[in-house]
Design a protein around this motif. Sequence first.
Motif, PDB file in Angstrom:
ATOM      1  N   LYS A  64      62.083  75.004  54.300  1.00  0.00           N
ATOM      2  CA  LYS A  64      62.813  73.758  54.071  1.00  0.00           C
ATOM      3  C   LYS A  64      61.842  72.594  53.891  1.00  0.00           C
ATOM      4  N   GLY A  65      62.111  71.788  52.874  1.00  0.00           N
ATOM      5  CA  GLY A  65      61.261  70.641  52.599  1.00  0.00           C
ATOM      6  C   GLY A  65      60.057  70.962  51.740  1.00  0.00           C
ATOM      7  N   ARG A  66      59.791  72.242  51.531  1.00  0.00           N
ATOM      8  CA  ARG A  66      58.639  72.642  50.710  1.00  0.00           C
ATOM      9  C   ARG A  66      59.068  73.376  49.440  1.00  0.00           C
ATOM     10  N   PHE A  67      60.129  74.164  49.524  1.00  0.00           N
ATOM     11  CA  PHE A  67      60.595  74.956  48.382  1.00  0.00           C
ATOM     12  C   PHE A  67      61.901  74.377  47.850  1.00  0.00           C
ATOM     13  N   THR A  68      62.105  74.526  46.542  1.00  0.00           N
ATOM     14  CA  THR A  68      63.340  74.078  45.908  1.00  0.00           C
ATOM     15  C   THR A  68      63.817  75.144  44.932  1.00  0.00           C
ATOM     16  N   SER A  84      53.229  72.841  48.837  1.00  0.00           N
ATOM     17  CA  SER A  84      52.573  72.879  50.148  1.00  0.00           C
ATOM     18  C   SER A  84      52.512  74.303  50.689  1.00  0.00           C
ATOM     19  N   LEU A  85      52.065  75.201  49.866  1.00  0.00           N
ATOM     20  CA  LEU A  85      52.047  76.611  50.243  1.00  0.00           C
ATOM     21  C   LEU A  85      51.101  76.875  51.398  1.00  0.00           C
ATOM     22  N   LYS A  86      51.493  77.838  52.236  1.00  0.00           N
ATOM     23  CA  LYS A  86      50.731  78.220  53.412  1.00  0.00           C
ATOM     24  C   LYS A  86      50.360  79.703  53.314  1.00  0.00           C
ATOM     25  N   PRO A  87      49.327  80.124  54.001  1.00  0.00           N
ATOM     26  CA  PRO A  87      48.970  81.555  53.978  1.00  0.00           C
ATOM     27  C   PRO A  87      50.129  82.458  54.395  1.00  0.00           C
TER      28      PRO A  87
END
Length: 115
Positions: A64-68, A84-87
């Motif tokens: 939430k808040g990063r993907f659309t 804002s991708l994370k490992p």
Amino acid sequence: QVQLVESGGGLVQAGGSLRLSCAASRNIFSINIMGWYRQAPGKQRELVARITRAETTNYADSVKGRFTISRNNARNTVYLQMNSLKPEDTAIYYCNAWWGGNDYWGQGTQVTVSS
């Protein structure tokens, strides 16, 4: 029957962005729910996001808040914009369509996020 083909995966550094696309073989306007799932090594497949014909959306708390998620009915395509991708987002991402009482899946696209 619905055939789904994903594209857009790849290798990206943490904090980067990717956009996944899912092209459907039929008019997606008739498909009630389309979504994106992911499966990391050793883990179960999990819902990432889904969108209804009315364009109501749902997201996993972790994205939430990063993907659309969005859909373009004219192009018979569903998108997943990932910022804002994370490992921990590293996984195979699968497109899904719920239509005619059946689940349909694409072949998946690999997303790898390096730290």
